[in-house]
Design a protein around this motif. Sequence first.
Motif, PDB file in Angstrom:
ATOM      1  N   GLN A 182       0.844  -1.206   0.000  1.00  0.00           N
ATOM      2  CA  GLN A 182       0.000   0.000   0.000  1.00  0.00           C
ATOM      3  C   GLN A 182       0.877   1.254   0.000  1.00  0.00           C
ATOM      4  OE1 GLN A 182      -3.548   0.310   0.966  1.00  0.00           O
ATOM      5  NE2 GLN A 182      -3.804  -1.818   0.341  1.00  0.00           N
ATOM      6  N   ALA A 183       2.072   1.127   0.598  1.00  0.00           N
ATOM      7  CA  ALA A 183       2.942   2.294   0.783  1.00  0.00           C
ATOM      8  C   ALA A 183       3.720   2.664  -0.473  1.00  0.00           C
ATOM      9  CB  ALA A 183       3.911   2.030   1.933  1.00  0.00           C
ATOM     10  N   GLY A 184       4.027   1.701  -1.322  1.00  0.00           N
ATOM     11  CA  GLY A 184       4.821   2.002  -2.516  1.00  0.00           C
ATOM     12  C   GLY A 184       5.579   0.774  -3.021  1.00  0.00           C
ATOM     13  N   VAL A 185       6.621   1.054  -3.846  1.00  0.00           N
ATOM     14  CA  VAL A 185       7.376  -0.031  -4.489  1.00  0.00           C
ATOM     15  C   VAL A 185       8.659  -0.310  -3.703  1.00  0.00           C
ATOM     16  CG1 VAL A 185       8.650  -0.692  -6.587  1.00  0.00           C
ATOM     17  CG2 VAL A 185       6.481   0.547  -6.774  1.00  0.00           C
ATOM     18  N   PHE A 186       8.938  -1.584  -3.466  1.00  0.00           N
ATOM     19  CA  PHE A 186      10.164  -2.004  -2.786  1.00  0.00           C
ATOM     20  C   PHE A 186      10.975  -2.871  -3.748  1.00  0.00           C
ATOM     21  CE2 PHE A 186       7.458  -0.608   0.449  1.00  0.00           C
ATOM     22  CZ  PHE A 186       8.294  -0.100   1.435  1.00  0.00           C
ATOM     23  N   ILE A 201      19.788  -6.449  -0.577  1.00  0.00           N
ATOM     24  CA  ILE A 201      19.701  -5.000  -0.353  1.00  0.00           C
ATOM     25  C   ILE A 201      18.288  -4.558  -0.736  1.00  0.00           C
ATOM     26  CG2 ILE A 201      20.611  -2.731  -0.967  1.00  0.00           C
ATOM     27  CD1 ILE A 201      23.130  -4.229  -2.032  1.00  0.00           C
ATOM     28  N   VAL A 202      17.633  -3.843   0.153  1.00  0.00           N
ATOM     29  CA  VAL A 202      16.286  -3.354  -0.150  1.00  0.00           C
ATOM     30  C   VAL A 202      16.343  -1.839  -0.330  1.00  0.00           C
ATOM     31  CG1 VAL A 202      13.911  -3.138   0.674  1.00  0.00           C
ATOM     32  CG2 VAL A 202      15.247  -5.177   1.253  1.00  0.00           C
ATOM     33  N   GLU A 203      15.654  -1.335  -1.354  1.00  0.00           N
ATOM     34  CA  GLU A 203      15.537   0.122  -1.475  1.00  0.00           C
ATOM     35  C   GLU A 203      14.115   0.528  -1.805  1.00  0.00           C
ATOM     36  OE1 GLU A 203      17.268   2.542  -4.663  1.00  0.00           O
ATOM     37  OE2 GLU A 203      17.982   0.711  -5.602  1.00  0.00           O
ATOM     38  N   CYS A 204      13.765   1.737  -1.428  1.00  0.00           N
ATOM     39  CA  CYS A 204      12.420   2.257  -1.708  1.00  0.00           C
ATOM     40  C   CYS A 204      12.494   3.784  -1.687  1.00  0.00           C
ATOM     41  CB  CYS A 204      11.424   1.774  -0.648  1.00  0.00           C
ATOM     42  SG  CYS A 204      11.810   2.335   1.007  1.00  0.00           S
ATOM     43  N   ASP A 205      11.435   4.424  -2.214  1.00  0.00           N
ATOM     44  CA  ASP A 205      11.499   5.884  -2.172  1.00  0.00           C
ATOM     45  C   ASP A 205      11.115   6.393  -0.783  1.00  0.00           C
ATOM     46  OD1 ASP A 205       8.704   6.103  -2.100  1.00  0.00           O
ATOM     47  OD2 ASP A 205       8.543   6.311  -4.282  1.00  0.00           O
ATOM     48  N   HIS A 206      11.408   7.657  -0.565  1.00  0.00           N
ATOM     49  CA  HIS A 206      11.252   8.205   0.777  1.00  0.00           C
ATOM     50  C   HIS A 206       9.802   8.140   1.253  1.00  0.00           C
ATOM     51  CE1 HIS A 206      11.564  11.093   4.106  1.00  0.00           C
ATOM     52  NE2 HIS A 206      12.805  10.622   4.177  1.00  0.00           N
ATOM     53  N   ALA A 207       8.857   8.370   0.315  1.00  0.00           N
ATOM     54  CA  ALA A 207       7.434   8.373   0.694  1.00  0.00           C
ATOM     55  C   ALA A 207       7.017   6.977   1.173  1.00  0.00           C
ATOM     56  CB  ALA A 207       6.592   8.816  -0.497  1.00  0.00           C
ATOM     57  N   ALA A 208       7.435   5.943   0.446  1.00  0.00           N
ATOM     58  CA  ALA A 208       7.084   4.568   0.836  1.00  0.00           C
ATOM     59  C   ALA A 208       7.712   4.229   2.188  1.00  0.00           C
ATOM     60  CB  ALA A 208       7.569   3.586  -0.235  1.00  0.00           C
ATOM     61  N   TRP A 209       8.930   4.672   2.373  1.00  0.00           N
ATOM     62  CA  TRP A 209       9.660   4.420   3.626  1.00  0.00           C
ATOM     63  C   TRP A 209       8.931   5.067   4.806  1.00  0.00           C
ATOM     64  CZ3 TRP A 209      12.524   7.739   6.940  1.00  0.00           C
ATOM     65  CH2 TRP A 209      13.434   7.095   7.787  1.00  0.00           C
ATOM     66  N   GLU A 210       8.465   6.308   4.576  1.00  0.00           N
ATOM     67  CA  GLU A 210       7.740   7.018   5.648  1.00  0.00           C
ATOM     68  C   GLU A 210       6.404   6.369   5.935  1.00  0.00           C
ATOM     69  OE1 GLU A 210       7.493  11.211   4.802  1.00  0.00           O
ATOM     70  OE2 GLU A 210       8.928  11.537   6.456  1.00  0.00           O
ATOM     71  N   GLU A 212       5.467   3.372   5.543  1.00  0.00           N
ATOM     72  CA  GLU A 212       5.614   2.088   6.249  1.00  0.00           C
ATOM     73  C   GLU A 212       6.026   2.289   7.706  1.00  0.00           C
ATOM     74  OE1 GLU A 212       5.120  -1.088   5.685  1.00  0.00           O
ATOM     75  OE2 GLU A 212       4.737  -1.172   3.524  1.00  0.00           O
ATOM     76  N   GLY A 213       6.476   3.489   8.041  1.00  0.00           N
ATOM     77  CA  GLY A 213       6.845   3.779   9.432  1.00  0.00           C
ATOM     78  C   GLY A 213       8.202   3.221   9.834  1.00  0.00           C
ATOM     79  N   PHE A 214       9.105   3.073   8.867  1.00  0.00           N
ATOM     80  CA  PHE A 214      10.417   2.476   9.194  1.00  0.00           C
ATOM     81  C   PHE A 214      11.247   3.349  10.141  1.00  0.00           C
ATOM     82  CE2 PHE A 214       9.872  -0.078   5.174  1.00  0.00           C
ATOM     83  CZ  PHE A 214       9.858  -1.311   5.811  1.00  0.00           C
ATOM     84  N   ALA A 215      10.968   4.681  10.122  1.00  0.00           N
ATOM     85  CA  ALA A 215      11.777   5.586  10.958  1.00  0.00           C
ATOM     86  C   ALA A 215      11.711   5.187  12.425  1.00  0.00           C
ATOM     87  CB  ALA A 215      11.300   7.024  10.774  1.00  0.00           C
ATOM     88  N   SER A 216      10.570   4.673  12.863  1.00  0.00           N
ATOM     89  CA  SER A 216      10.437   4.381  14.295  1.00  0.00           C
ATOM     90  C   SER A 216      10.514   2.879  14.586  1.00  0.00           C
ATOM     91  CB  SER A 216       9.115   4.950  14.808  1.00  0.00           C
ATOM     92  OG  SER A 216       8.057   4.396  14.056  1.00  0.00           O
ATOM     93  N   ASN A 242      23.648  -6.913   9.960  1.00  0.00           N
ATOM     94  CA  ASN A 242      25.061  -6.768  10.303  1.00  0.00           C
ATOM     95  C   ASN A 242      25.260  -5.263  10.473  1.00  0.00           C
ATOM     96  OD1 ASN A 242      27.822  -6.627  10.422  1.00  0.00           O
ATOM     97  ND2 ASN A 242      28.196  -7.758   8.535  1.00  0.00           N
ATOM     98  N   ASN A 243      24.826  -4.761  11.625  1.00  0.00           N
ATOM     99  CA  ASN A 243      24.760  -3.310  11.833  1.00  0.00           C
ATOM    100  C   ASN A 243      23.971  -2.641  10.716  1.00  0.00           C
ATOM    101  OD1 ASN A 243      26.345  -3.305  14.170  1.00  0.00           O
ATOM    102  ND2 ASN A 243      28.219  -3.368  12.917  1.00  0.00           N
ATOM    103  N   SER A 244      22.965  -3.336  10.185  1.00  0.00           N
ATOM    104  CA  SER A 244      22.235  -2.794   9.026  1.00  0.00           C
ATOM    105  C   SER A 244      21.348  -1.628   9.458  1.00  0.00           C
ATOM    106  CB  SER A 244      21.358  -3.880   8.405  1.00  0.00           C
ATOM    107  OG  SER A 244      22.122  -5.036   8.138  1.00  0.00           O
ATOM    108  N   ARG A 245      21.373  -0.579   8.664  1.00  0.00           N
ATOM    109  CA  ARG A 245      20.474   0.551   8.935  1.00  0.00           C
ATOM    110  C   ARG A 245      20.146   1.246   7.614  1.00  0.00           C
ATOM    111  NH1 ARG A 245      23.653   5.244   9.222  1.00  0.00           N
ATOM    112  NH2 ARG A 245      25.795   4.675   8.791  1.00  0.00           N
ATOM    113  N   TRP A 246      19.014   1.922   7.620  1.00  0.00           N
ATOM    114  CA  TRP A 246      18.584   2.627   6.409  1.00  0.00           C
ATOM    115  C   TRP A 246      19.489   3.836   6.182  1.00  0.00           C
ATOM    116  CZ3 TRP A 246      14.989   0.682   3.247  1.00  0.00           C
ATOM    117  CH2 TRP A 246      14.003  -0.160   3.750  1.00  0.00           C
ATOM    118  N   ILE A 247      19.976   3.978   4.976  1.00  0.00           N
ATOM    119  CA  ILE A 247      20.741   5.184   4.635  1.00  0.00           C
ATOM    120  C   ILE A 247      20.379   5.655   3.222  1.00  0.00           C
ATOM    121  CG2 ILE A 247      22.768   5.011   6.136  1.00  0.00           C
ATOM    122  CD1 ILE A 247      24.214   3.484   3.974  1.00  0.00           C
ATOM    123  N   ASN A 248      20.875   6.818   2.874  1.00  0.00           N
ATOM    124  CA  ASN A 248      20.756   7.306   1.498  1.00  0.00           C
ATOM    125  C   ASN A 248      22.120   7.151   0.849  1.00  0.00           C
ATOM    126  OD1 ASN A 248      18.686   8.781   3.164  1.00  0.00           O
ATOM    127  ND2 ASN A 248      18.084   9.450   1.124  1.00  0.00           N
TER     128      ASN A 248
END
Length: 378
Positions: A182-186, A201-210, A212-216, A242-248
Amino acid sequence: MRVNVIGGGPAGLYFALLLKKHDPRHEVTVYERNPPDATFGWGVVFSGRTLKALREADEESHHALAESFETWENVEVVLRDARVTVRGNHFSGVARIRLLNILQERCAALGVRLRFRSEAADVGALAADCDLLVGADGVGSLVRQHYAEEFGPELSEGRNKYIWYGTRQPFRGLTLTFRETQAGVFAAHSYKFSRDTSTFIVECDHAAWEREGFASMSDAETRARLGEVFREDLGGHELLSNNSRWINFLLVRNRRWSAGNAVLLGDALHTAHFSIGSGTKLAMEDSIALFRLFAEGRDVPSALAEFERTRRPVIEEYQQAAHESRLWFERARDYTHLDPVRFAYSLMTRSKRVTDESLRRRDPDFVAAYEKAAAPGR
Ligand SMILES: Cc1cc2nc3c(=O)[nH]c(=O)nc-3n(C[C@H](O)[C@H](O)[C@H](O)COP(=O)(O)OP(=O)(O)OC[C@H]3O[C@@H](n4cnc5c(N)ncnc54)[C@H](O)[C@@H]3O)c2cc1C
């Protein structure tokens, strides 16, 4: 020559070993903040052409690497539940830690001084203490910051968010998977790099990321959610962190490549979006290019000037291809309405380096299927 190398990643280790092998009289020291068995990330990939360059530069490390490779020639494009295979793309994958261990052992055997757990903090002092200072200290390079006025770094961020995981699911071939919520394309970039592990490796646009609530979300929650998004693809295996975190993605360029007796190599000097899988390749090819100039007998100023003159156009071409590729992934949602074959064709030609002609040579059946899909009435 007395050489200090800051950073024991692929660029720093490879340059150190090539130089020391060529002339054991060089005093080469590598300063690496981590212990030898620590690494971020999972696997890295090399094309057939890069492997040839590595073999020519150092047969021994190439041989050890070749024993560890997972090789493939297929790209698998998964759009929703349809799968399209494109053949003729030869790549090899290896665990980053395995690559580093091989280079470390080679350096040690040749007499390079390896200083692990050594944070290089005083760049000026290390530069004053040698004939050549190599800043191979990665994307956040301290050497680049120290000489920022001379190097003139230009940094900019990609728009998508991405996160680098591993998984036990064996992805045979480079598998590019697109799932919509529902949030977007992954999008997931995955390939097997050892007997039992794949990069994911997973990537998505900022709107989909927001949305989905990944920030919290915690690490465990993020893995669980992405495990759901890619449930059909992961075959019941979990995502491994492995210390994985979302980045740009951070694009690095420099207006000048050297400052006095200091030079940058690898990610410290330039980055290229991971979707063309060439960061490690470019880092090691930088090392070969710089090493060859010293092997010709040049002094430091002449080698550094020639390194920039000859290597910059090659890097800029890759960065341009990687840029096109990155933009395609940032706009992936504009393409997902296409039927799977046309989608796969658009994906394969995104960097503008793979042309219709070269694709036809690699996999004529795929191009024939594309032509049929693009002009169904013909
Ligand atoms: C998600 C993702 C996927 C990727 N996939 C691929 C791929 O498939 N194929 C590929 O080829 N490449 C890939 N890359 C790129 C690859 O990881 C880098 O391009 C490559 O590691 C660059 O090598 P390097 O030696 O320049 O830098 P690094 O590997 O970053 O090494 C720098 C080293 O310097 C050390 N260091 C830094 N500062 C200091 C200091 N002050 N003192 C001492 N030590 C220091 C660090 O600990 C590190 O070991 C990917 C990157 C990302 C982010």
